[in-house]
Design a protein around this motif. Structure first.
Motif, PDB file in Angstrom:
ATOM      1  N   HIS A 126       0.774  -1.095  -0.068  1.00 12.01           N
ATOM      2  CA  HIS A 126      -0.004   0.001  -0.035  1.00 12.01           C
ATOM      3  C   HIS A 126       0.934   1.283   0.125  1.00 12.01           C
ATOM      4  CE1 HIS A 126      -3.833  -1.919   1.767  1.00 12.01           C
ATOM      5  NE2 HIS A 126      -3.416  -2.607   0.647  1.00 12.01           N
ATOM      6  N   ASP A 127       1.823   1.221   0.832  1.00 10.11           N
ATOM      7  CA  ASP A 127       2.897   2.345   0.668  1.00 10.11           C
ATOM      8  C   ASP A 127       3.533   2.882  -0.552  1.00 10.11           C
ATOM      9  OD1 ASP A 127       4.497   4.475   2.650  1.00 10.11           O
ATOM     10  OD2 ASP A 127       6.049   3.097   1.510  1.00 10.11           O
ATOM     11  N   ASP A 128       3.895   1.666  -1.324  1.00  8.23           N
ATOM     12  CA  ASP A 128       4.534   2.182  -2.484  1.00  8.23           C
ATOM     13  C   ASP A 128       3.518   2.878  -3.580  1.00  8.23           C
ATOM     14  OD1 ASP A 128       6.805   1.054  -1.946  1.00  8.23           O
ATOM     15  OD2 ASP A 128       6.667  -0.774  -2.644  1.00  8.23           O
ATOM     16  N   VAL A 129       2.220   2.394  -3.500  1.00  9.17           N
ATOM     17  CA  VAL A 129       1.188   3.258  -4.098  1.00  9.17           C
ATOM     18  C   VAL A 129       0.867   4.586  -3.790  1.00  9.17           C
ATOM     19  CG1 VAL A 129      -1.337   3.239  -4.903  1.00  9.17           C
ATOM     20  CG2 VAL A 129      -0.098   0.896  -4.707  1.00  9.17           C
ATOM     21  N   ILE A 130       0.982   4.678  -2.489  1.00  4.66           N
ATOM     22  CA  ILE A 130       0.990   6.167  -1.653  1.00  4.66           C
ATOM     23  C   ILE A 130       1.877   6.912  -2.078  1.00  4.66           C
ATOM     24  CG2 ILE A 130       0.424   7.356   0.275  1.00  4.66           C
ATOM     25  CD1 ILE A 130      -0.888   4.500   1.493  1.00  4.66           C
ATOM     26  N   ASP A 131       3.269   6.254  -1.840  1.00  7.05           N
ATOM     27  CA  ASP A 131       4.340   7.116  -2.264  1.00  7.05           C
ATOM     28  C   ASP A 131       4.711   7.246  -3.665  1.00  7.05           C
ATOM     29  OD1 ASP A 131       4.669   7.578   0.361  1.00  7.05           O
ATOM     30  OD2 ASP A 131       6.288   6.219   0.744  1.00  7.05           O
ATOM     31  N   GLU A 132       3.936   6.576  -4.543  1.00 10.71           N
ATOM     32  CA  GLU A 132       4.327   6.339  -6.119  1.00 10.71           C
ATOM     33  C   GLU A 132       5.753   5.768  -6.026  1.00 10.71           C
ATOM     34  OE1 GLU A 132       3.334  10.211  -7.992  1.00 10.71           O
ATOM     35  OE2 GLU A 132       1.266  10.063  -6.833  1.00 10.71           O
ATOM     36  N   THR A 150      10.607   1.443  -6.965  1.00 10.09           N
ATOM     37  CA  THR A 150      11.492   0.542  -6.714  1.00 10.09           C
ATOM     38  C   THR A 150      11.137   0.022  -4.944  1.00 10.09           C
ATOM     39  OG1 THR A 150      13.135   1.964  -6.157  1.00 10.09           O
ATOM     40  CG2 THR A 150      13.362   0.930  -8.255  1.00 10.09           C
ATOM     41  N   ARG A 151      11.368  -1.121  -4.809  1.00  8.14           N
ATOM     42  CA  ARG A 151      11.291  -1.728  -3.540  1.00  8.14           C
ATOM     43  C   ARG A 151      12.301  -2.607  -3.144  1.00  8.14           C
ATOM     44  NH1 ARG A 151       9.985  -0.275   1.384  1.00  8.14           N
ATOM     45  NH2 ARG A 151       8.169   0.656   0.753  1.00  8.14           N
ATOM     46  N   ARG A 152      13.187  -2.453  -2.445  1.00  9.39           N
ATOM     47  CA  ARG A 152      14.445  -3.335  -2.070  1.00  9.39           C
ATOM     48  C   ARG A 152      15.221  -3.731  -3.322  1.00  9.39           C
ATOM     49  NH1 ARG A 152      10.128  -6.626   1.185  1.00  9.39           N
ATOM     50  NH2 ARG A 152      10.389  -5.792   3.184  1.00  9.39           N
ATOM     51  N   GLY A 189       8.115  15.630   0.208  1.00  6.57           N
ATOM     52  CA  GLY A 189       7.475  16.442   1.030  1.00  6.57           C
ATOM     53  C   GLY A 189       7.800  16.143   2.208  1.00  6.57           C
ATOM     54  N   LYS A 190       8.629  14.877   2.602  1.00  5.77           N
ATOM     55  CA  LYS A 190       8.957  14.693   3.845  1.00  5.77           C
ATOM     56  C   LYS A 190      10.088  15.104   4.441  1.00  5.77           C
ATOM     57  CE  LYS A 190       7.258   9.863   2.993  1.00  5.77           C
ATOM     58  NZ  LYS A 190       7.269   8.309   2.980  1.00  5.77           N
ATOM     59  N   THR A 191      10.030  16.144   5.446  1.00  2.84           N
ATOM     60  CA  THR A 191      11.022  16.698   6.105  1.00  2.84           C
ATOM     61  C   THR A 191      11.334  15.970   7.202  1.00  2.84           C
ATOM     62  OG1 THR A 191       9.451  18.092   7.470  1.00  2.84           O
ATOM     63  CG2 THR A 191      10.282  18.944   5.370  1.00  2.84           C
TER      64      THR A 191
HETATM   65 MG    MG Z   1       7.467   4.765   0.997  1.00  2.00          MG
END
Ligand code: MG
Ligand code: FPP
Length: 298
Positions: free
Chosen positions: A66-72, A75-77, A213-215
């Protein structure tokens, strides 16, 4: 030891009697299985420990889908994410399958264990939401950041350690502190590595958090130590696809102001406290796991 967890998860997937789900499961990149490792290291490899560890890993995997969709995230690992290969719908739906099967199996486990895990998953979901909300503007509030990373990342690690302690008849209170510190430090280090490491080493784009946008903690400390003029410059770059020059400027200021080092010290202090607690408990392997975490560079 972890082999038993891999087999148990495969068994849960086979139970679904669904070819598509099995195929998708086998396409997922292998993870570090940190949460499972914590449970088994504390509680040994009883069937209950293996089942709890497998359920936690299935829920964790679902949350990343789900997070990869939210963060667009493409890549993962170090590999193409499921969402970039098959689309966001597949990633969400397969995440739902893993998540609901995990909860179905959780019901058959001791209710105390089920409560600890499900409570952490509520926090995890609130944490992800908080992360997205905080990313809407330049957050320079350290407490908001700490609360968010506790919920998003540390809660499930803390719960895994607590589950291990409950199963082993050890003091859950002490182990919870270890898990919480380990989880907070894990996310802080992740956030630091996003700045210090190259995309090649990370297996995902570096300096990506700020663009999203992540500070994170180093950005919060950087903001605190800049002049008004430089603060304005930093804020103007927030949530933008920044040029190489700007990236280099941020990196240089991160080192020169000590913002990065301050963040590293904070993560190290959490790890030191965790190590000390496990030293008292005589948990050599858990001490080693904490030490390795602070030393990791990807
Ligand atoms: Mg993420
Ligand atoms: C990764 O953070 C994300 C998490 C640790 C939690 C994700 C939680 C959810 C999507 C909500 C719960 C969903 C379910 C199905 C239980 P990150 O983006 O900072 O790290 P990354 O670089 O590894 O993506």
């Amino acid at each position: 030891m972890l082999e038993a967890v891999e087999r148990q998860i495969e068994h849960y997937i086979d139970d679904l009697e669904d070819k598509d789900a099995s195929e998708l499961y086998h396409k997922l990149p292998a993870g570090k299985r940190l949460r499972a490792r914590l449970i088994l290291t504390i509680a040994g490899n009883s069937l209950m420990a293996i089942k709890s560890a497998s359920i936690v890993e299935m829920i964790h995997t679902a949350s990343l889908l789900h997070d990869d969709v939210i963060d667009e995230a493409d890549t993962r690992r170090g590999k193409a994410s499921l969402h970039s290969l098959y689309g966001s719908k597949t990633s969400i739906m397969f995440g739902d399958v893993l998540y609901s099967k995990g909860f179905y199996e959780l019901v058959n486990i001791d209710s105390k264990i089920a409560k600890v895990i499900s409570n952490a998953v509520v926090k995890l979901s609130l944490g992800e939401r908080r992360d997205v909300l905080l990313s809407e503007s330049f957050n320079h509030n350290r407490d908001s950041y700490l609360k968010m990373i506790y919920q998003k990342t540390a809660s499930l690690i803390e719960a895994s350690v607590e589950v291990g302690a409950i199963l082993a008849g050890k003091n859950p209170k002490i182990y919870r502190i270890y898990g919480r510190n380990l989880g907070l430090a894990f996310q802080m280090i992740d956030d630091i590595l996003d700045i210090t490491q190259s995309s090649d080493v990370l297996g995902k784009p570096s300096m990506h958090d700020f663009q999203e946008g992540k500070t994170t903690l180093p950005y919060i400390y950087l903001y605190e130590s800049l002049s008004d003029l430089e603060r304005k410059k930093l804020v103007s770059l927030h949530k933008r696809a920044v040029s190489k020059d700007s990236t280099e400027w941020i990196r240089e200021r991160m080192y020169k102001t000590g913002a990065l080092q301050r963040s590293q010290v904070e993560a190290r202090e959490l790890i030191e406290e965790a190590i000390e607690l496990m030293n008292i408990e005589g948990e050599v392997e858990l001490e080693l796991m904490a030490r390795k975490m602070i030393e990791r560079n990807y």
